[in-house]
Design a protein around this motif. Structure first.
Motif, PDB file in Angstrom:
ATOM      1  N   SER A   1      -1.579 -61.818  -5.637  1.00  0.00           N
ATOM      2  CA  SER A   1      -0.149 -62.064  -5.809  1.00  0.00           C
ATOM      3  C   SER A   1       0.594 -62.013  -4.480  1.00  0.00           C
ATOM      4  CB  SER A   1       0.449 -61.042  -6.779  1.00  0.00           C
ATOM      5  OG  SER A   1       0.101 -61.339  -8.116  1.00  0.00           O
ATOM      6  N   LEU A   2       0.205 -61.087  -3.613  1.00  0.00           N
ATOM      7  CA  LEU A   2       0.825 -61.039  -2.294  1.00  0.00           C
ATOM      8  C   LEU A   2       0.480 -62.283  -1.486  1.00  0.00           C
ATOM      9  CD1 LEU A   2       2.475 -59.614  -0.135  1.00  0.00           C
ATOM     10  CD2 LEU A   2       0.453 -58.284   0.480  1.00  0.00           C
ATOM     11  N   LEU A   3      -0.775 -62.727  -1.566  1.00  0.00           N
ATOM     12  CA  LEU A   3      -1.164 -63.957  -0.882  1.00  0.00           C
ATOM     13  C   LEU A   3      -0.328 -65.138  -1.365  1.00  0.00           C
ATOM     14  CD1 LEU A   3      -5.076 -63.676  -0.884  1.00  0.00           C
ATOM     15  CD2 LEU A   3      -3.555 -63.374   1.068  1.00  0.00           C
ATOM     16  N   ALA A   4      -0.129 -65.235  -2.673  1.00  0.00           N
ATOM     17  CA  ALA A   4       0.649 -66.347  -3.234  1.00  0.00           C
ATOM     18  C   ALA A   4       2.101 -66.286  -2.791  1.00  0.00           C
ATOM     19  CB  ALA A   4       0.560 -66.316  -4.761  1.00  0.00           C
ATOM     20  N   ALA A   5       2.657 -65.086  -2.737  1.00  0.00           N
ATOM     21  CA  ALA A   5       4.056 -64.951  -2.335  1.00  0.00           C
ATOM     22  C   ALA A   5       4.265 -65.389  -0.893  1.00  0.00           C
ATOM     23  CB  ALA A   5       4.508 -63.505  -2.523  1.00  0.00           C
ATOM     24  N   HIS A   6       3.353 -65.005  -0.002  1.00  0.00           N
ATOM     25  CA  HIS A   6       3.467 -65.448   1.386  1.00  0.00           C
ATOM     26  C   HIS A   6       3.219 -66.950   1.513  1.00  0.00           C
ATOM     27  CE1 HIS A   6       4.262 -61.921   3.766  1.00  0.00           C
ATOM     28  NE2 HIS A   6       3.300 -61.231   3.172  1.00  0.00           N
ATOM     29  N   GLN A   7       2.343 -67.474   0.713  1.00  0.00           N
ATOM     30  CA  GLN A   7       1.972 -68.885   0.807  1.00  0.00           C
ATOM     31  C   GLN A   7       3.079 -69.805   0.309  1.00  0.00           C
ATOM     32  OE1 GLN A   7      -1.852 -69.613  -0.984  1.00  0.00           O
ATOM     33  NE2 GLN A   7      -1.586 -71.838  -1.027  1.00  0.00           N
TER      34      GLN A   7
ATOM     35  N   ALA B   1      14.523 -63.768  -3.438  1.00  0.00           N
ATOM     36  CA  ALA B   1      13.782 -62.756  -4.191  1.00  0.00           C
ATOM     37  C   ALA B   1      13.702 -61.512  -3.320  1.00  0.00           C
ATOM     38  CB  ALA B   1      12.389 -63.242  -4.546  1.00  0.00           C
ATOM     39  N   VAL B   2      14.034 -60.360  -3.885  1.00  0.00           N
ATOM     40  CA  VAL B   2      14.218 -59.138  -3.094  1.00  0.00           C
ATOM     41  C   VAL B   2      13.215 -58.072  -3.551  1.00  0.00           C
ATOM     42  CG1 VAL B   2      15.866 -57.406  -2.305  1.00  0.00           C
ATOM     43  CG2 VAL B   2      16.663 -59.716  -2.890  1.00  0.00           C
ATOM     44  N   PHE B   3      12.483 -57.503  -2.572  1.00  0.00           N
ATOM     45  CA  PHE B   3      11.409 -56.556  -2.856  1.00  0.00           C
ATOM     46  C   PHE B   3      11.522 -55.328  -1.965  1.00  0.00           C
ATOM     47  CE2 PHE B   3       9.954 -60.896  -3.263  1.00  0.00           C
ATOM     48  CZ  PHE B   3       9.367 -60.935  -4.513  1.00  0.00           C
ATOM     49  N   SER B   4      10.844 -54.256  -2.387  1.00  0.00           N
ATOM     50  CA  SER B   4      10.630 -53.088  -1.531  1.00  0.00           C
ATOM     51  C   SER B   4       9.503 -52.253  -2.126  1.00  0.00           C
ATOM     52  CB  SER B   4      11.902 -52.235  -1.406  1.00  0.00           C
ATOM     53  OG  SER B   4      12.268 -51.670  -2.644  1.00  0.00           O
ATOM     54  N   CYS B   5       8.898 -51.438  -1.301  1.00  0.00           N
ATOM     55  CA  CYS B   5       8.021 -50.353  -1.733  1.00  0.00           C
ATOM     56  C   CYS B   5       6.794 -50.820  -2.519  1.00  0.00           C
ATOM     57  CB  CYS B   5       8.807 -49.329  -2.549  1.00  0.00           C
ATOM     58  SG  CYS B   5      10.247 -48.683  -1.667  1.00  0.00           S
ATOM     59  N   SER B   6       5.836 -51.375  -1.790  1.00  0.00           N
ATOM     60  CA  SER B   6       4.597 -51.843  -2.416  1.00  0.00           C
ATOM     61  C   SER B   6       3.449 -50.952  -1.960  1.00  0.00           C
ATOM     62  CB  SER B   6       4.331 -53.306  -2.049  1.00  0.00           C
ATOM     63  OG  SER B   6       4.583 -53.552  -0.677  1.00  0.00           O
ATOM     64  N   GLN B   7       3.117 -49.985  -2.774  1.00  0.00           N
ATOM     65  CA  GLN B   7       2.035 -49.052  -2.478  1.00  0.00           C
ATOM     66  C   GLN B   7       0.756 -49.554  -3.138  1.00  0.00           C
ATOM     67  OE1 GLN B   7       2.419 -45.021  -4.025  1.00  0.00           O
ATOM     68  NE2 GLN B   7       1.541 -44.186  -2.150  1.00  0.00           N
ATOM     69  N   PHE B   8      -0.239 -49.870  -2.328  1.00  0.00           N
ATOM     70  CA  PHE B   8      -1.467 -50.495  -2.811  1.00  0.00           C
ATOM     71  C   PHE B   8      -2.135 -49.650  -3.888  1.00  0.00           C
ATOM     72  CE2 PHE B   8      -5.950 -51.635  -2.679  1.00  0.00           C
ATOM     73  CZ  PHE B   8      -5.928 -53.010  -2.511  1.00  0.00           C
ATOM     74  N   GLN B   9      -2.267 -48.357  -3.638  1.00  0.00           N
ATOM     75  CA  GLN B   9      -3.013 -47.502  -4.551  1.00  0.00           C
ATOM     76  C   GLN B   9      -2.255 -47.184  -5.837  1.00  0.00           C
ATOM     77  OE1 GLN B   9      -1.986 -46.954  -1.459  1.00  0.00           O
ATOM     78  NE2 GLN B   9      -1.716 -44.788  -0.968  1.00  0.00           N
ATOM     79  N   ALA B  10      -0.957 -47.531  -5.887  1.00  0.00           N
ATOM     80  CA  ALA B  10      -0.164 -47.238  -7.077  1.00  0.00           C
ATOM     81  C   ALA B  10      -0.236 -48.330  -8.128  1.00  0.00           C
ATOM     82  CB  ALA B  10       1.303 -47.006  -6.690  1.00  0.00           C
ATOM     83  N   GLY B  11      -0.710 -49.516  -7.761  1.00  0.00           N
ATOM     84  CA  GLY B  11      -0.787 -50.574  -8.752  1.00  0.00           C
ATOM     85  C   GLY B  11      -0.951 -51.938  -8.109  1.00  0.00           C
ATOM     86  N   TRP B  12      -1.104 -52.944  -8.947  1.00  0.00           N
ATOM     87  CA  TRP B  12      -1.280 -54.323  -8.487  1.00  0.00           C
ATOM     88  C   TRP B  12       0.076 -54.945  -8.206  1.00  0.00           C
ATOM     89  CZ3 TRP B  12      -6.182 -56.462  -7.841  1.00  0.00           C
ATOM     90  CH2 TRP B  12      -7.234 -55.645  -8.261  1.00  0.00           C
ATOM     91  N   PHE B  13       0.113 -55.816  -7.205  1.00  0.00           N
ATOM     92  CA  PHE B  13       1.382 -56.386  -6.732  1.00  0.00           C
ATOM     93  C   PHE B  13       1.830 -57.563  -7.600  1.00  0.00           C
ATOM     94  CE2 PHE B  13       0.018 -54.982  -2.207  1.00  0.00           C
ATOM     95  CZ  PHE B  13       0.394 -53.675  -2.479  1.00  0.00           C
ATOM     96  N   ASN B  14       1.920 -57.328  -8.898  1.00  0.00           N
ATOM     97  CA  ASN B  14       2.253 -58.403  -9.827  1.00  0.00           C
ATOM     98  C   ASN B  14       3.655 -58.966  -9.597  1.00  0.00           C
ATOM     99  OD1 ASN B  14      -0.253 -57.859 -10.959  1.00  0.00           O
ATOM    100  ND2 ASN B  14       0.582 -56.529 -12.547  1.00  0.00           N
ATOM    101  N   ALA B  15       4.565 -58.135  -9.096  1.00  0.00           N
ATOM    102  CA  ALA B  15       5.937 -58.592  -8.857  1.00  0.00           C
ATOM    103  C   ALA B  15       5.958 -59.767  -7.884  1.00  0.00           C
ATOM    104  CB  ALA B  15       6.784 -57.444  -8.321  1.00  0.00           C
ATOM    105  N   TYR B  16       5.128 -59.707  -6.855  1.00  0.00           N
ATOM    106  CA  TYR B  16       5.072 -60.822  -5.904  1.00  0.00           C
ATOM    107  C   TYR B  16       4.612 -62.095  -6.601  1.00  0.00           C
ATOM    108  CZ  TYR B  16       5.234 -57.331  -2.091  1.00  0.00           C
ATOM    109  OH  TYR B  16       5.585 -56.318  -1.226  1.00  0.00           O
ATOM    110  N   GLY B  17       3.621 -61.975  -7.465  1.00  0.00           N
ATOM    111  CA  GLY B  17       3.109 -63.138  -8.174  1.00  0.00           C
ATOM    112  C   GLY B  17       4.124 -63.733  -9.131  1.00  0.00           C
ATOM    113  N   VAL B  18       4.848 -62.876  -9.839  1.00  0.00           N
ATOM    114  CA  VAL B  18       5.883 -63.362 -10.756  1.00  0.00           C
ATOM    115  C   VAL B  18       6.956 -64.123  -9.981  1.00  0.00           C
ATOM    116  CG1 VAL B  18       7.723 -62.653 -12.330  1.00  0.00           C
ATOM    117  CG2 VAL B  18       5.472 -61.584 -12.485  1.00  0.00           C
ATOM    118  N   ALA B  19       7.371 -63.575  -8.845  1.00  0.00           N
ATOM    119  CA  ALA B  19       8.383 -64.251  -8.037  1.00  0.00           C
ATOM    120  C   ALA B  19       7.884 -65.592  -7.523  1.00  0.00           C
ATOM    121  CB  ALA B  19       8.798 -63.361  -6.878  1.00  0.00           C
TER     122      ALA B  19
END
Length: 636
Positions: free
Chosen positions: A274-280, A203-221
């Motif tokens: 979602s970020l916590l879940a992706a790392h976990q 799964a390939v990611f980039s550019c996660s700006q906290f103030q721009a939105g929720w990190f749902n992509a990490y959770g979906v992955a």
């Protein structure tokens, strides 16, 4: 104190020093660099001094030298409770080892700087933590490293899934969330036997700006795909402030400059579920300070957009930081908060490295930002009208499509005058000579050893992108054309096949055949014949599209249509949705599936597959006909 007693105390402290040393954060990123590592003997001496000065009673039976001892009454090890609210993580897996990470933050007011926290890890072959662990060990962490802990777990079986947990040494009932990780197959494992014979998914990611939105992509992955390894191509954090208040994503502190600033931002990022879940759920392979915002916008080897090591550069920065101090703080915080390995202790700031994943693939991670990059766009401040462009016809075309993209291009044209004049200089480098040679040799060795695929993870768009005859961004490979030419020449001349470049940074989706730019003689854009590889470039997790903040598909697609029509290599462009993509590989096919998030203004797992592309082994191009896409614009 009598000399013999002092010597005895130092001898007894050796075991405790090992507990500091076992936590890799203390000696990363560079153990022999005084500004980028900690002297664990000095830390232990400070710890020992407190032990001798304390008025509390204690017994040497509690001293950490004696493994397995009871720490519950020890005045020199924190026993006031800890939490693991920043989650767990793993990364940089090899065939017999993997790094695991957590943060053990003390409850209440916490200890003073001389008192360490003791953390134990346990590793299992199944998620049942009541079973006997296959490995366990203890280590210290402390205020000095923001109470982070990073272990290397060794002696593991290749190509095997593991589970791990952390405990408070003084109170084993305090347990972290259960993490899942894996090792890589041995480099000699046959391609068809990698991952137990099943296709391997990145799964390939980039550019996660906290103030721009929720990190749902990490959770979906993490929850909705079968990805076994997460690859992050940069901009894991952002240094700026922005305005996330309306969606509950306001950031703490100021623009990042000091070690405290960067640590605070990482801590806030790890509040996203979602970020916590992706790392976990999977090990990560990242490019540290891999793009620019892990330090600051548009960083290169000697500066950023708003900071450098001059009087003017230091004062101009909103954070009031000179470049070197700011960069060293960012590098240290990154190594504290992410499970990334130190590569070469004598090669300062090197993060480029290669992972041999059986004979299925080599995953080669490059640093195209900080290692030895020549000057890039530094956003020279000029007065520019949003409509002031030299080509009247170009201005009208963009104005009738989407104004935000036009504004970005107008600024890009004005502020890149100097950089544009350097873009074709033969010795201009994005990678630096040492990394460039290493990359060329790694590609040759990968093919020589019989790996099917060469997957290259790097930060910025490789394919040429023109719009009405103008380059859209000199901060990409378009600003370093000779360096790109040398890589393409190397691939063609050495007949290196099955190369796939993964790219981030641009906040939009791009899929291209790899060929020399504007070469319509050797390369056929309709069939793909003559290409030497493929590029999959992904959009941002949350950061705004270059086509405009919150731009609709209806507004973004006409821009994409212009781009795919003008650039022969570019086959698909999509600029509206935030998301990520997966790359699934076996010995015959590479399958890239792009995922678009339906909404990032609230935490959710709503998404859809926006496009799928196939690359067949040995063809070195995107397979035609393309599947129907659900967003963006195809060339055909």
């Amino acid at each position: 104190m009598a000399p013999f007693l002092l010597c005895l105390l130092w001898a007894l402290s050796a075991g405790a020093t090992k507990l500091f040393d076992r936590n890799l954060v203390y000696r990363s990123p560079y153990a022999d660099h005084p500004q980028l590592a900690h002297n664990t003997q000095e830390l232990q001496a400070r710890h020992l001094q407190r032990r001798q000065n304390t008025e509390d009673t204690f017994s040497d039976n509690h001293y950490p030298t004696f493994y397995g001892s009871d720490f519950s009454n020890a005045p020199f090890v924190w026993n006031g409770g800890i939490n693991f609210t920043s989650g767990v993580a793993s990364g940089d897996p090899l065939d017999t080892s993997v790094l695991i990470w957590t943060r053990a933050f003390p409850l209440g007011d916490g200890p003073d700087q001389s008192v360490p926290v003791c953390v134990m890890y346990k590793v299992f072959t199944a998620p049942a933590v009541q079973s006997r662990p296959v490995d366990s060990a203890q280590a210290f962490t402390s205020w000095d490293v923001d109470f982070t802990v990073k272990f290397e777990v060794t002696g593991l079986k290749p190509d095997t899934q593991y589970f791990y947990v952390f405990e408070d040494c003084t109170n084993p009932s305090t347990v972290s969330p259960l993490g899942r990780t894996r090792t890589l197959p041995h480099p000699g494992t046959d391609a068809d036997r990698v991952n137990g014979g099943k296709p391997l998914t990145l799964a390939v990611f980039s550019c996660s700006q906290f103030q721009a939105g929720w990190f749902n992509a990490y959770g979906v992955a993490a929850h909705n795909t079968s990805a076994e390894i997460f690859v992050h191509l940069g901009d894991y954090i952002y240094e700026d402030i922005g305005d996330g208040g309306p969606i509950g994503r306001g950031v703490l502190g100021r623009e990042l400059a000091t070690i405290h600033d960067y640590r605070q931002r990482y801590q806030q990022y790890r509040t996203d579920s979602s970020l916590l879940a992706a790392h976990q759920n999977a090990p990560w392979i990242t490019v540290w300070v891999g793009d620019d915002h892990e330090v600051a916008d548009n960083s290169w080897k000697a500066g950023t957009t708003n900071s450098n090591d001059t009087t003017a550069g230091c004062s101009f920065s909103p954070s009031g930081a000179c470049f070197t101090d700011r960069k060293l703080a960012a590098v240290r915080a990154y190594h504290e908060w992410l499970p990334v390995r130190q590569v070469v202790s004598t090669d300062l700031l090197r993060i480029w490295r290669n992972f041999q994943i059986g004979k299925l693939l080599d995953l080669t991670m490059l640093d195209t930002r900080n290692y030895d990059r020549d000057v890039t766009d530094v956003s020279l401040r000029v007065s520019v009208s949003a409509f002031e462009l030299p080509d009247h016809r170009f201005r009208l075309a963009i104005t009738t499509i989407v104004r935000p993209f036009q504004v970005r291009l107008s600024y890009s044209h004005k502020r890149n005058t100097v950089v544009a004049s350097l873009a074709t200089v033969p010795n201009r480098s994005l990678m630096g000579a040492a990394q460039e040679k290493w990359f060329a040799d790694t590609l040759i060795e990968s093919q020589r050893r019989g790996a099917v695929w060469r997957i290259v993870g790097q930060q910025i768009v490789f394919t040429q992108l023109l719009l009405e005859g103008a380059f859209t961004d000199f901060d990409d490979w378009d600003g370093y054309r000779a360096n790109r030419q040398r890589i393409l020449d190397h691939l063609y001349q050495n007949k290196i096949s099955n190369t796939i470049i993964l790219s981030g940074d641009s906040h939009a989706n791009w899929v291209s055949d790899l060929a020399h730019p504007n070469d319509t003689t050797t390369y056929n854009s309709t069939t793909g014949k003559g290409a030497i590889g493929v590029e999959f470039a992904g959009t941002a997790v949350t950061s705004s599209s270059p086509f405009g903040t919150n731009v609709s598909p209806a507004a973004a697609n006409p821009v994409s249509a212009l781009l795919v029509s003008e650039n022969p290599d570019l086959q698909w462009s999509e600029g509206s949705f935030r998301g990520f993509f997966t790359l699934t590989l076996d010995s015959k096919i590479a399958n890239a599936t792009y995922y678009a998030m339906s909404d990032i203004s609230t935490p959710n797992l709503n998404s859809f597959a926006s496009a799928t592309f196939i690359v067949k082994a040995g063809e070195n191009r995107l397979s035609r006909p393309f599947a129907k896409v659900a967003a963006g614009v195809l060339k055909t």
